[in-house]
Each structure stands twice: as structure tokens, then as C-alpha cells.
Design a protein around this motif. Structure first.
Motif, PDB file in Angstrom:
ATOM      1  N   GLN A  11       0.823  -1.207   0.000  1.00 23.01           N
ATOM      2  CA  GLN A  11       0.000   0.000   0.000  1.00 23.01           C
ATOM      3  C   GLN A  11       0.861   1.262   0.000  1.00 23.01           C
ATOM      4  O   GLN A  11       0.411   2.318  -0.376  1.00 23.01           O
ATOM      5  N   ASP A  12       2.098   1.115   0.474  1.00 27.55           N
ATOM      6  CA  ASP A  12       2.962   2.289   0.556  1.00 27.55           C
ATOM      7  C   ASP A  12       3.729   2.560  -0.741  1.00 27.55           C
ATOM      8  O   ASP A  12       3.700   3.643  -1.281  1.00 27.55           O
ATOM      9  N   CYS A  13       4.458   1.512  -1.234  1.00 29.69           N
ATOM     10  CA  CYS A  13       5.329   1.780  -2.378  1.00 29.69           C
ATOM     11  C   CYS A  13       4.850   1.117  -3.658  1.00 29.69           C
ATOM     12  O   CYS A  13       5.417   1.341  -4.720  1.00 29.69           O
ATOM     13  N   GLY A  14       3.821   0.280  -3.594  1.00 24.56           N
ATOM     14  CA  GLY A  14       3.287  -0.322  -4.812  1.00 24.56           C
ATOM     15  C   GLY A  14       4.043  -1.555  -5.280  1.00 24.56           C
ATOM     16  O   GLY A  14       3.818  -2.060  -6.375  1.00 24.56           O
ATOM     17  N   TYR A  15       4.941  -2.083  -4.446  1.00 26.18           N
ATOM     18  CA  TYR A  15       5.692  -3.298  -4.792  1.00 26.18           C
ATOM     19  C   TYR A  15       4.719  -4.457  -5.000  1.00 26.18           C
ATOM     20  O   TYR A  15       3.800  -4.653  -4.228  1.00 26.18           O
ATOM     21  N   GLU A  16       4.906  -5.213  -6.082  1.00 26.07           N
ATOM     22  CA  GLU A  16       3.996  -6.317  -6.365  1.00 26.07           C
ATOM     23  C   GLU A  16       4.650  -7.660  -6.118  1.00 26.07           C
ATOM     24  O   GLU A  16       5.848  -7.824  -6.355  1.00 26.07           O
ATOM     25  N   SER A  17       3.854  -8.604  -5.649  1.00 32.42           N
ATOM     26  CA  SER A  17       4.386  -9.929  -5.400  1.00 32.42           C
ATOM     27  C   SER A  17       3.266 -10.948  -5.603  1.00 32.42           C
ATOM     28  O   SER A  17       2.105 -10.650  -5.340  1.00 32.42           O
ATOM     29  N   PRO A  18       3.597 -12.148  -6.100  1.00 37.60           N
ATOM     30  CA  PRO A  18       2.537 -13.137  -6.295  1.00 37.60           C
ATOM     31  C   PRO A  18       2.040 -13.733  -4.980  1.00 37.60           C
ATOM     32  O   PRO A  18       0.973 -14.308  -4.915  1.00 37.60           O
ATOM     33  N   TRP A  20       1.733 -13.388  -0.457  1.00 29.67           N
ATOM     34  CA  TRP A  20       1.685 -12.405   0.622  1.00 29.67           C
ATOM     35  C   TRP A  20       2.983 -12.421   1.414  1.00 29.67           C
ATOM     36  O   TRP A  20       3.588 -13.472   1.610  1.00 29.67           O
ATOM     37  N   MET A  21       3.428 -11.276   1.836  1.00 25.32           N
ATOM     38  CA  MET A  21       4.633 -11.204   2.668  1.00 25.32           C
ATOM     39  C   MET A  21       4.382 -10.253   3.821  1.00 25.32           C
ATOM     40  O   MET A  21       3.671  -9.261   3.664  1.00 25.32           O
ATOM     41  N   GLY A  22       4.940 -10.568   4.944  1.00 29.35           N
ATOM     42  CA  GLY A  22       4.746  -9.710   6.119  1.00 29.35           C
ATOM     43  C   GLY A  22       5.456  -8.386   5.958  1.00 29.35           C
ATOM     44  O   GLY A  22       4.945  -7.337   6.333  1.00 29.35           O
ATOM     45  N   ARG A  23       6.650  -8.442   5.354  1.00 30.56           N
ATOM     46  CA  ARG A  23       7.433  -7.222   5.205  1.00 30.56           C
ATOM     47  C   ARG A  23       7.637  -6.958   3.718  1.00 30.56           C
ATOM     48  O   ARG A  23       7.981  -7.867   2.967  1.00 30.56           O
ATOM     49  N   CYS A  24       7.397  -5.736   3.309  1.00 33.71           N
ATOM     50  CA  CYS A  24       7.536  -5.405   1.888  1.00 33.71           C
ATOM     51  C   CYS A  24       9.010  -5.312   1.518  1.00 33.71           C
ATOM     52  O   CYS A  24       9.753  -4.536   2.115  1.00 33.71           O
ATOM     53  N   PRO A  25       9.454  -6.134   0.519  1.00 33.26           N
ATOM     54  CA  PRO A  25      10.866  -6.072   0.123  1.00 33.26           C
ATOM     55  C   PRO A  25      11.203  -4.724  -0.525  1.00 33.26           C
ATOM     56  O   PRO A  25      12.360  -4.327  -0.553  1.00 33.26           O
ATOM     57  N   GLY A  26      10.217  -4.044  -1.052  1.00 34.97           N
ATOM     58  CA  GLY A  26      10.438  -2.775  -1.730  1.00 34.97           C
ATOM     59  C   GLY A  26      10.817  -1.645  -0.775  1.00 34.97           C
ATOM     60  O   GLY A  26      11.816  -0.968  -0.952  1.00 34.97           O
ATOM     61  N   CYS A  27       9.993  -1.458   0.267  1.00 31.91           N
ATOM     62  CA  CYS A  27      10.249  -0.313   1.146  1.00 31.91           C
ATOM     63  C   CYS A  27      10.499  -0.731   2.588  1.00 31.91           C
ATOM     64  O   CYS A  27      10.775   0.107   3.450  1.00 31.91           O
ATOM     65  N   GLY A  28      10.366  -2.015   2.875  1.00 33.12           N
ATOM     66  CA  GLY A  28      10.662  -2.498   4.224  1.00 33.12           C
ATOM     67  C   GLY A  28       9.530  -2.314   5.222  1.00 33.12           C
ATOM     68  O   GLY A  28       9.686  -2.612   6.403  1.00 33.12           O
ATOM     69  N   ALA A  29       8.366  -1.819   4.761  1.00 38.83           N
ATOM     70  CA  ALA A  29       7.255  -1.601   5.701  1.00 38.83           C
ATOM     71  C   ALA A  29       6.603  -2.928   6.073  1.00 38.83           C
ATOM     72  O   ALA A  29       6.520  -3.847   5.252  1.00 38.83           O
ATOM     73  N   TRP A  30       6.153  -3.008   7.306  1.00 34.36           N
ATOM     74  CA  TRP A  30       5.500  -4.226   7.775  1.00 34.36           C
ATOM     75  C   TRP A  30       3.995  -4.152   7.555  1.00 34.36           C
ATOM     76  O   TRP A  30       3.399  -3.088   7.689  1.00 34.36           O
ATOM     77  N   ASN A  31       3.394  -5.310   7.249  1.00 38.03           N
ATOM     78  CA  ASN A  31       1.933  -5.427   7.180  1.00 38.03           C
ATOM     79  C   ASN A  31       1.249  -4.493   6.188  1.00 38.03           C
ATOM     80  O   ASN A  31       0.170  -3.988   6.457  1.00 38.03           O
ATOM     81  N   LYS A  32       1.907  -4.246   5.089  1.00 32.89           N
ATOM     82  CA  LYS A  32       1.333  -3.304   4.122  1.00 32.89           C
ATOM     83  C   LYS A  32       0.880  -3.992   2.834  1.00 32.89           C
ATOM     84  O   LYS A  32       0.336  -3.352   1.954  1.00 32.89           O
ATOM     85  N   MET A  33       1.176  -5.300   2.718  1.00 37.99           N
ATOM     86  CA  MET A  33       0.805  -5.987   1.478  1.00 37.99           C
ATOM     87  C   MET A  33      -0.677  -6.342   1.523  1.00 37.99           C
ATOM     88  O   MET A  33      -1.137  -7.019   2.437  1.00 37.99           O
TER      89      MET A  33
END
Ligand SMILES: Nc1ncnc2c1ncn2[C@@H]1O[C@H](COP(=O)(O)OP(=O)(O)OP(=O)(O)O)[C@@H](O)[C@H]1O
Ligand SMILES: [Mg+2]
Length: 459
Positions: A11-18, A20-33
Motif C-alpha cells: 500500500q505504501d510503495c506499490g511493490y507487487e508480489s505473487p 503475501w509477505m509480512g514485510r515489503c521487500p520494496g520499502c521495508g514496511a510491515w503489514n502493508k501488502m
């Protein structure tokens, strides 16, 4: 043929992944996917290549040549319910009703469904929370017997959609959106993406077929409807069903309405036989008022298009230690702080070392500037321990220089006060003139808070 594909997006940086991940690899934010559903079409330009607008009209049309016909509104027996919706249920509208657990959402909608069914409309009540037997038991208690009311226990949106297609009802109730799931979305029912996708689908069904859809939504601990905020933007009308657990009164409030005024309020009483409407709310709110107590005033507040008299109570007591406390129930505490600062600076009342507790009696919430003067007088009355007259009603907005400013719809407010036997109404001086006070009412115009205190408290 369009296919749905799900993916997860930050939700923060728009990083896409097939997945679900707890931490976004794009911006490092938690619980944003969050889960996103993508519709992939077979054609070159995807599923939306042949999209149609809501209502089937897709080409730009001069506004003058659009035929509206008359907005079809159907009135139920519950006049309070009709008023909150802006005069009845609008065909093709999507209405969201939120409220605390057990407040009576299912009861209200089952009653409304039955009344609509009695008018010859076909109604489909879909419950994902209760079994058919439970719904039937409630219907028996409410005395509902109507062939046109169909109940259905289902949570799969595809099935629901198919059933709506085959039955073609004019009203559909979904109790609740948090239990319904879209089979193409992998996340659990009640999750952000499920709620959003299901609502979008229900909106499409309702708008294209002209069906009025009522959706029940659970509320979070903070009191807003659970799920994405987006939900409130998607629907036509958002209603909140509120009430205090210890009172039998329930308030239905419109916070958004594309078909009528907002802040409209309907008041009901929960009885064994279901919800009954309350015709004169002012009487209830003033029922338990103890006369001659300091800190209590009555104001005529506009709730949508209707004036309602409510009691404002204040308790001011010296702070025993630390910072003074400011607590307010039913009114914004910032408004209270502001009015205390005005009293302090403009009237010279020493309130800095006083705790202040304010409350709107009866569990209602009011939020309009016209209640300012009544709050200020309540605070002063408690601080000086001097009661106001029990037959005084106080109306007016207060500015930062201590001036009392004009309010809207003064005539209606004063009439409501007269109806309930008030004798004196203190109003802004600027509101005087151009209209006539009802018989038996003594109108007093004031220009400053100080003047209002002099009139009501005598000093
Ligand atoms: N026999 C009864 N007599 C009087 N009131 C009853 C009776 N049974 C239930 N109620 C009232 O109905 C309320 C439950 O209403 P309802 O199930 O419509 O609420 P709800 O908002 O749909 O709840 P939920 O969030 O669980 O779906 C109870 O809180 C109670 O006040
Ligand atoms: Mg329910």
C-alpha cells in the motif's frame, strides 16, 4: 473470456508480489501488502475493452437529453427509517448499515424487508451469519408473515449473484458483507480485498438491475465500519445504527447520502416485538432531567432537517493534582477546550485549574456550532454552582472574541422549545427580526457570552 488473477501489492510503495509477505521487500514496511484482484481479458485490451457504464449507458450524452423519470422511492411503515434515507428506499441504491454487535441491525433490516414485502415487492434477505432457523425465530418474534420475503443462507457471492438473477427481487439485504466471499479472491472473508470486491460486485448487480441493496457492515473497536474506508465511498448511503447498551433507544444516523440530506437522525426503541419508532425524541432526551441542578442547560440542535432538544451537562471541579482533565461525551472535546478558553479570557473565569466533564444526556452525539452557547453556560453554571432556570433553552454559536453568532433555522428550533413547554429562549441578537416567536415564548437576544451569562445566571 475474462479471468481473474490475484496478486499482492504494498500500500505504501506499490511493490507487487505473487504471494503475501509480512514485510515489503520494496520499502521495508510491515503489514502493508494487500491482495489485489486483476481482471485479465482474452482480447488484446483486456476485460474492460467492452466495459459498460453503470446503468448501461456508455457513450457521452448531453445532460439535457438524459431521461430520469421520477426517482422511484418506496416508503416503509417506519417513518423514521424513510426520513433517514431521504424519503424512502430508492430503487437501485446501495446502502451500507454499520453498527455495534447486537445493536439490532438484523432486526431493523428484517422488519424493513417484511414491510417492503407487504407492499408487494419481492425481497431477498441473505444471511451469512445466521441459519434459516435463527432468522425464522426472529421473524416469529417480530410477527412477520409474508410470502414475498425470501430468506437465503449463503456466503458465496457467485451463488448469490446467480440467485438474484433467477429470482429478480427488487430488494436485497446482505447480512453481513464480512461473511460474504468472492471465490476468485483467495483471502479470507472479511479481509480488505474480499469486502471491497464483494461490494463492487453487489454494486454492479444493483445498479444494472435497479435493485436496492442493503449491506450490513461490522464496525471496528473505534466505531467505524470494518474494511476499507473505500467502502464508504463506493456506496450511495452510509447509515450508522447506534445506541447505548443500557438504553433501549437506538439511533439511526445518515453520515452520507447521495439521495437526501446527511446528519438526518431516526430514533427507535427496541422492544420485544422489534423496533418501534419514537415520534418525539426531545421528550425522551429531557425525560430524566433533574430541575434546579447546576451545570445543566437545554439546547435545540438541528439533526438534519429536524430540531431536537437535548440536555447538556457540565461538571467543573478543582483539579486535585497534575494537569486539569477535560472530558466530553457526545460533544467534541476540542470545542469544550475552546469554549473554556473563551470563558477564561473574555469573561475572566479562572478555569485553568479546574477539571471539566461534559456530557450530552441520553447518549446522543451532537456536532454543530449552535450548541456552543449552551455549553458555555453549562460550564459557567457548574463553576459558579448556580442553576439556570429549568424553562430556559439556549441557542447560539460562540466566536473567539466571545461574540454570539447567528445560527441557521432559528424559527424551527424555537418552535420545538415552545412545543415542549419552555418559556424563555436565549438566542443570538442577529437572529431576531423577520419572524415571529410562538405564543408564550419570551425571546431574548444576546450579543456576547457575558450577556448570556448575565441573563441566565444573573451575574
Ligand atoms: N426476546 C427478545 N426480546 C427483546 N429484545 C430482544 C429479544 N431478543 C433479542 N432482542 C434484542 O435484539 C438485539 C439483537 O438484535 P440483532 O440480532 O438484530 O442485532 P445485530 O446488530 O444484527 O447483531 P449482530 O452484530 O450479532 O448481527 C439484542 O441486543 C436485543 O436487544
Ligand atoms: Mg445480525
Amino acid at each position: 473470456m475474462a479471468k481473474r488473477k490475484t496478486k499482492f501489492m504494498c500500500q505504501d510503495c506499490g511493490y507487487e508480489s505473487p504471494k503475501w509477505m509480512g514485510r515489503c521487500p520494496g520499502c521495508g514496511a510491515w503489514n502493508k501488502m494487500v491482495e489485489e484482484v486483476e481482471i485479465v481479458g482474452s482480447g488484446k485490451r483486456g476485460a474492460f475493452a467492452h466495459s459498460q457504464g453503470i446503468g448501461g449507458q456508455s457513450k457521452p450524452t448531453p445532460i439535457t437529453s438524459i431521461e430520469t423519470g421520477n426517482e422511484v422511492r418506496i416508503e416503509t411503515e417506519l417513518k423514521e427509517f424513510n426520513r433517514v434515507l431521504g424519503g424512502g428506499v430508492v430503487q437501485g441504491s446501495l446502502v451500507l448499515i454499520g453498527g455495534d454487535p447486537g445493536i439490532g441491525k438484523s432486526t431493523l433490516l428484517l422488519q424493513v424487508s417484511s414491510q417492503l414485502a407487504k407492499l408487494g415487492q419481492s425481497v431477498l434477505y441473505i444471511s451469512g451469519e445466521e441459519s434459516l432457523r435463527q432468522t425464522k425465530l426472529r421473524a416469529e418474534r417480530l410477527g412477520i408473515t409474508s410470502e414475498n420475503l425470501l430468506v437465503y443462507s449463503e456466503t458465496n457471492l457467485d451463488e448469490i449473484s446467480r440467485t438474484i438473477d433467477s429470482i429478480a427481487p427488487s430488494f436485497v439485504v446482505i447480512d453481513s458483507i464480512q461473511t460474504v466471499f468472492h471465490p476468485d479472491v483467495t483471502s479470507a472473508p472479511g479481509s480488505v480485498s474480499q469486502v471491497r470486491e464483494c461490494t463492487a460486485e453487489l454494486m454492479r448487480i444493483g445498479k444494472t438491475k435497479g435493485i436496492a441493496v442493503f449491506i450490513v457492515g461490522h464496525v471496528t473497536k473505534e466505531g467505524s465500519i470494518a474494511g476499507p474506508r473505500l467502502l464508504e465511498h463506493m456506496v450511495d448511503t452510509v447509515l450508522y445504527f447506534e445506541g447505548e447498551r443500557h438504553h433501549t433507544y437506538r439511533i439511526l444516523r445518515a453520515v452520507k447520502n447521495r439521495f437526501g440530506s446527511t446528519n438526518e437522525m431516526g430514533i427507535f426503541e427496541m422492544k420485544e416485538m422489534g423496533l418501534e419508532e419514537v415520534e418525539n425524541p426531545s421528550e425522551i432526551f429531557l425525560e430524566e432531567r433533574s430541575e434546579g441542578a447546576s451545570g445543566s442547560t437545554v439546547v435545540a440542535s438541528m439533526e438534519g432537517t429536524r430540531p431536537v432538544l437535548v440536555e447538556i451537562q457540565a461538571l467543573i471541579s478543582p483539579t486535585s493534582f497534575g494537569n486539569p482533565r477535560r472530558m466530553a461525551t457526545g460533544i467534541d472535546h476540542n470545542r469544550v477546550s475552546l469554549l473554556m478558553a473563551v470563558l477564561d479570557k473574555r469573561v475572566g473565569m479562572l478555569l485553568q485549574n479546574q477539571d471539566a466533564y461534559l456530557k450530552v444526556a441520553g447518549g446522543v452525539k451532537i456536532d454543530e456550532p449552535a450548541i456552543d452557547l449552551a455549553i458555555a453556560v453549562s460550564i459557567a453554571s457548574s463553576f459558579r454552582d448556580t442553576p439556570t432556570r429549568a424553562t430556559d433553552c439556549i441557542i447560539g454559536e460562540v466566536g473567539l472574541t466571545g461574540e454570539v453568532r447567528r445560527v441557521s433555522r432559528i424559527e424551527q428550533r424555537v418552535q420545538e422549545a415552545a412545543k415542549l413547554g419552555f418559556e424563555r429562549v436565549i438566542i443570538p441578537e442577529n437572529n431576531l427580526g423577520g419572524w415571529k416567536a410562538p405564543k408564550g415564548i419570551d425571546l431574548i437576544g444576546v450579543t456576547t457570552v457575558q450577556q448570556a451569562l448575565y441573563v441566565t445566571l444573573g451575574r
